[in-house]
Write a protein that holds these residues in place. Structure first.
Motif, PDB file in Angstrom:
ATOM      1  N   PRO A   1       3.959  -0.974   7.990  1.00  0.00           N
ATOM      2  CA  PRO A   1       5.264  -0.173   7.995  1.00  0.00           C
ATOM      3  C   PRO A   1       4.918   1.301   8.404  1.00  0.00           C
ATOM      4  N   VAL A   2       5.624   1.671   9.495  1.00  0.00           N
ATOM      5  CA  VAL A   2       5.033   3.149   9.924  1.00  0.00           C
ATOM      6  C   VAL A   2       5.508   4.176   9.109  1.00  0.00           C
ATOM      7  N   ALA A   3       6.675   3.906   8.385  1.00  0.00           N
ATOM      8  CA  ALA A   3       7.147   4.741   7.335  1.00  0.00           C
ATOM      9  C   ALA A   3       5.997   5.200   6.142  1.00  0.00           C
ATOM     10  N   VAL A   4       5.051   4.237   5.855  1.00  0.00           N
ATOM     11  CA  VAL A   4       3.954   4.366   4.998  1.00  0.00           C
ATOM     12  C   VAL A   4       3.158   5.470   5.592  1.00  0.00           C
ATOM     13  N   LEU A   5       2.798   5.113   6.833  1.00  0.00           N
ATOM     14  CA  LEU A   5       1.655   5.992   7.510  1.00  0.00           C
ATOM     15  C   LEU A   5       2.254   7.382   7.461  1.00  0.00           C
ATOM     16  N   ALA A   6       3.456   7.467   7.988  1.00  0.00           N
ATOM     17  CA  ALA A   6       4.294   8.647   8.323  1.00  0.00           C
ATOM     18  C   ALA A   6       4.252   9.651   7.066  1.00  0.00           C
ATOM     19  N   LEU A   7       4.614   8.861   5.981  1.00  0.00           N
ATOM     20  CA  LEU A   7       4.741   9.736   4.687  1.00  0.00           C
ATOM     21  C   LEU A   7       3.230  10.048   4.226  1.00  0.00           C
ATOM     22  N   ALA A   8       2.282   9.396   4.384  1.00  0.00           N
ATOM     23  CA  ALA A   8       1.025   9.699   4.240  1.00  0.00           C
ATOM     24  C   ALA A   8       0.410  10.783   4.955  1.00  0.00           C
ATOM     25  N   GLY A   9       0.953  10.823   6.243  1.00  0.00           N
ATOM     26  CA  GLY A   9       0.680  12.000   7.017  1.00  0.00           C
ATOM     27  C   GLY A   9       1.170  13.150   6.529  1.00  0.00           C
ATOM     28  N   GLY A  10       2.388  13.197   6.083  1.00  0.00           N
ATOM     29  CA  GLY A  10       2.985  14.510   5.685  1.00  0.00           C
ATOM     30  C   GLY A  10       2.254  14.902   4.272  1.00  0.00           C
ATOM     31  N   LEU A  11       2.049  14.188   3.508  1.00  0.00           N
ATOM     32  CA  LEU A  11       1.401  14.399   2.108  1.00  0.00           C
ATOM     33  C   LEU A  11      -0.130  14.894   2.526  1.00  0.00           C
ATOM     34  N   LEU A  12      -0.823  14.567   3.443  1.00  0.00           N
ATOM     35  CA  LEU A  12      -2.330  14.896   3.708  1.00  0.00           C
ATOM     36  C   LEU A  12      -2.349  16.098   4.615  1.00  0.00           C
ATOM     37  N   PHE A  13      -1.468  16.055   5.642  1.00  0.00           N
ATOM     38  CA  PHE A  13      -1.639  17.403   6.834  1.00  0.00           C
ATOM     39  C   PHE A  13      -0.381  18.268   6.816  1.00  0.00           C
ATOM     40  N   GLY A  14       0.577  18.110   5.986  1.00  0.00           N
ATOM     41  CA  GLY A  14       1.647  19.029   5.839  1.00  0.00           C
ATOM     42  C   GLY A  14       2.500  18.685   7.174  1.00  0.00           C
ATOM     43  N   LEU A  15       3.650  19.564   7.337  1.00  0.00           N
ATOM     44  CA  LEU A  15       4.497  19.304   8.359  1.00  0.00           C
ATOM     45  C   LEU A  15       4.178  19.388   9.829  1.00  0.00           C
ATOM     46  N   LEU A  16       3.429  20.597   9.939  1.00  0.00           N
ATOM     47  CA  LEU A  16       3.076  20.989  11.376  1.00  0.00           C
ATOM     48  C   LEU A  16       2.077  19.897  11.825  1.00  0.00           C
ATOM     49  N   TRP A  17       0.788  19.860  11.387  1.00  0.00           N
ATOM     50  CA  TRP A  17      -0.400  18.953  11.674  1.00  0.00           C
ATOM     51  C   TRP A  17      -0.177  17.283  11.680  1.00  0.00           C
ATOM     52  N   GLY A  18       0.805  17.143  10.395  1.00  0.00           N
ATOM     53  CA  GLY A  18       1.075  15.821  10.150  1.00  0.00           C
ATOM     54  C   GLY A  18       1.960  15.299  11.265  1.00  0.00           C
ATOM     55  N   SER A  19       2.954  16.043  11.809  1.00  0.00           N
ATOM     56  CA  SER A  19       3.686  15.696  12.961  1.00  0.00           C
ATOM     57  C   SER A  19       3.049  15.754  14.395  1.00  0.00           C
ATOM     58  N   VAL A  20       2.016  16.500  14.524  1.00  0.00           N
ATOM     59  CA  VAL A  20       0.990  16.595  15.847  1.00  0.00           C
ATOM     60  C   VAL A  20       0.430  15.340  15.763  1.00  0.00           C
ATOM     61  N   TYR A  21      -0.212  14.955  14.848  1.00  0.00           N
ATOM     62  CA  TYR A  21      -1.334  13.623  14.609  1.00  0.00           C
ATOM     63  C   TYR A  21      -0.445  12.492  14.537  1.00  0.00           C
ATOM     64  N   THR A  22       0.850  12.352  13.886  1.00  0.00           N
ATOM     65  CA  THR A  22       1.632  11.222  13.993  1.00  0.00           C
ATOM     66  C   THR A  22       2.115  10.922  15.335  1.00  0.00           C
ATOM     67  N   PHE A  23       2.497  11.948  16.084  1.00  0.00           N
ATOM     68  CA  PHE A  23       3.281  11.956  17.350  1.00  0.00           C
ATOM     69  C   PHE A  23       2.193  11.286  18.427  1.00  0.00           C
TER      70      PHE A  23
ATOM     71  N   VAL B   1       0.844  -1.216   0.111  1.00  0.00           N
ATOM     72  CA  VAL B   1       0.064   0.042   0.027  1.00  0.00           C
ATOM     73  C   VAL B   1       1.062   1.230  -0.094  1.00  0.00           C
ATOM     74  N   SER B   2       0.446   2.138  -0.923  1.00  0.00           N
ATOM     75  CA  SER B   2       1.560   3.272  -1.079  1.00  0.00           C
ATOM     76  C   SER B   2       0.972   4.349   0.014  1.00  0.00           C
ATOM     77  N   ALA B   3       1.926   5.381   0.176  1.00  0.00           N
ATOM     78  CA  ALA B   3       1.633   6.481   1.130  1.00  0.00           C
ATOM     79  C   ALA B   3       0.570   7.127   0.500  1.00  0.00           C
ATOM     80  N   GLU B   4       0.356   7.295  -0.900  1.00  0.00           N
ATOM     81  CA  GLU B   4      -0.564   8.034  -1.784  1.00  0.00           C
ATOM     82  C   GLU B   4      -1.985   7.471  -1.534  1.00  0.00           C
ATOM     83  N   GLY B   5      -1.878   6.248  -1.557  1.00  0.00           N
ATOM     84  CA  GLY B   5      -3.137   5.146  -1.282  1.00  0.00           C
ATOM     85  C   GLY B   5      -3.875   5.550  -0.012  1.00  0.00           C
ATOM     86  N   VAL B   6      -2.835   5.317   1.026  1.00  0.00           N
ATOM     87  CA  VAL B   6      -3.360   5.847   2.421  1.00  0.00           C
ATOM     88  C   VAL B   6      -3.809   7.354   2.388  1.00  0.00           C
TER      89      VAL B   6
END
Length: 235
Positions: free
Chosen positions: A65-87, A32-37
């Motif tokens: 793989p957590v890297a796929v989720l993290a990359l998807a978070g960056g793609l969708l939410f951007g650096l700030l909120w992607g980091s907050v939600y991921t953390f 599953v790709s980050a884009e798919g997530v």
């Protein structure tokens, strides 16, 4: 600076290759790709952040793989909120997997860790109750190539107190979260200088963690002492 880069060009090239292979390997594991997530999360509209945090809290327990989720978070939410939600999601997941290993599936998880985790790290984890264990946890969290999922389960088998484990996990999660979310955030244009800088930060993270590991735990071969087969067993 230019002289330093030229002098160590080979080392930086190897680190760059390792970083790229790490990303490709983690992404390929899931199919599953980050884009798919990201596209799947978009369907939830305003609930997407909540769903994302829930996914991050649960899926790593099943070795997604957590890297796929993290990359998807960056793609969708951007650096700030992607980091907050991921953390937030990652911290919840750390607690969940620690609890599963310590209280529910201890024997099965111990067998899994013995199969999957290198013997050197297993031997070190046997002593993960004090300062060295705390530092080891932070370092393992920082190294992208070390399976995040196994570390969560492995520390549930140690004598480390839950509070120390959560604090070390929270500290260790932050740099990797920022690095991977930043890559996802910049991945919309892989030809841009900002994307190359994002990959460079991943290379830097790999280099720093390798250096820290060597300095704090220099005697790899002396740590095993032939005790790995008893790892994680109750006394």
């Amino acid at each position: 600076m230019g002289v330093f880069l030229k002098k160590h060009r080979t080392a930086f090239t190897l680190l760059g290759c390792c970083a790229a292979l790490t990303l490709l390997y983690m992404a390929a594991l899931s199919g599953v790709s980050a884009e798919g997530v990201r596209d799947a999360l978009l369907r939830y509209g305003d609930l997407a952040p909540v769903i994302y945090m829930l996914l991050f809290a649960v899926l790593p327990a099943f070795f997604f793989p957590v890297a796929v989720l993290a990359l998807a978070g960056g793609l969708l939410f951007g650096l700030l909120w992607g980091s907050v939600y991921t953390f937030i999601g990652a911290v919840i997941n750390c607690a969940l997997m620690f609890f599963l290993a310590r209280r529910i599936g201890r024997e099965k998880i111990r067998a899994l860790v013995q199969r999957k985790l290198p013997s050197v790290w297993q031997a070190r984890l046997k002593k993960a109750g004090g300062r060295n264990g705390f530092l080891l946890l932070i370092i393992l969290r920082l190294i992208p190539a070390v399976p995040y999922n196994l570390i969560n389960y492995a520390f549930g088998l140690t004598e480390m107190p839950f509070a120390a484990y959560m604090l070390g996990s929270a500290i260790g999660i932050i740099p990797g979260t920022l690095v991977f979310i930043n890559i996802g955030d910049k991945a919309l244009d892989v030809t841009s200088p900002s994307f190359r800088i994002a990959l460079g930060l991943l290379v830097l993270l790999l280099a720093v963690t390798a250096f820290m590991s060597k300095k704090l735990f220099p005697n790899n071969d002396k740590d095993t002492n032939g005790e790995v087969t008893e790892y994680g067993k109750d006394k």
